[in-house]
Scaffold this active site. Sequence first.
Site: not given
Length: 327
Positions: A198, A251
């Site tokens: 992320k 992400k």
Amino acid sequence: MFPTHRPRRLRANPQLRRMVRETIVTTSDLIYPLFAVPGEAIAQEVRSMPGVYQLSIDKIVEEAKEVYDLGIPAIILFGIPADKDTDATGAWHECGMVQKAATAVKEAVPDLIVIVDTCLCEYTSHGHCGYLQVGDLSGRVLNDPTLELLKKTAVSQAKAGADIIAPSGMMDGFVQAIRQGLDEAGFQDLPILSYAAKYASAYYGPFRDAADSAPQFGDRRTYQMDPGNAREALKEIELDIAEGADMLMVKPALAYMDIIWRVKEATNLPVAAYNVSGEYSMVKAAALNGWIDEEKVVMETMTSFKRAGADLILTYHAKDIARWLGA
């Protein structure tokens, strides 16, 4: 070679192109994000995300039924509490928004997979993903004490009926801590979908409107990854796999398809890509202005995520995609 080899032969008509298509998007690939808020009969559109709403539990249930009827197999729940504090009480309390939403959805639509975001930023008064050193305004989260909060949160979510735990705070050791907590509480069979790679991305801006989770000071760069790093993503996924992750997430997705590819090449675990709020909002804004064909751009993007290696796609476009595929 030419004229013996003519690749255009297999592009001659739509049916032939469909027969030889290498990458296909289906509704089974999709996960739809939902935002739960207190109250009743509330459907408040997010200012920076046209078509996305903050929903009260009754409206969440209605949305879950629609999602299931469209053939989408899963949702992921985020919660926006009425009150926030430094202990992120709303994240782990049995009456937390995600807990109540998960229970309500599982009672109403038992076959829909309910994934829960296991993070703390929506619930802390400062907007960071864990405990902070008193007086420290840099946003540096205290890692190990935060693991105990994440463990409590995951167990509470499991008790509420969640099917998959998805920790997103990028704390060192968070998968191991959550796995230990779940196992000790009797949830050995509950899988963990780790936000393994992320990044500290500017694409998250609209999400912070939706989840009311913008940090009050500092930023999240001491725990989310530097956008310039790719090898570090492989290190993160190796650690999460060793700690017991069952699935992995990258992400954002659009600017990180090379990372999706690297992660898929490095593991046999299912890989999810989060088509995040900023990516969604850019497409929506351009479509509303008549600058692009929304359906064609969205489907091309989803196909690209799959081609890069994503097995699952979290996307705010999910309902539209399901309708387009069913048309």
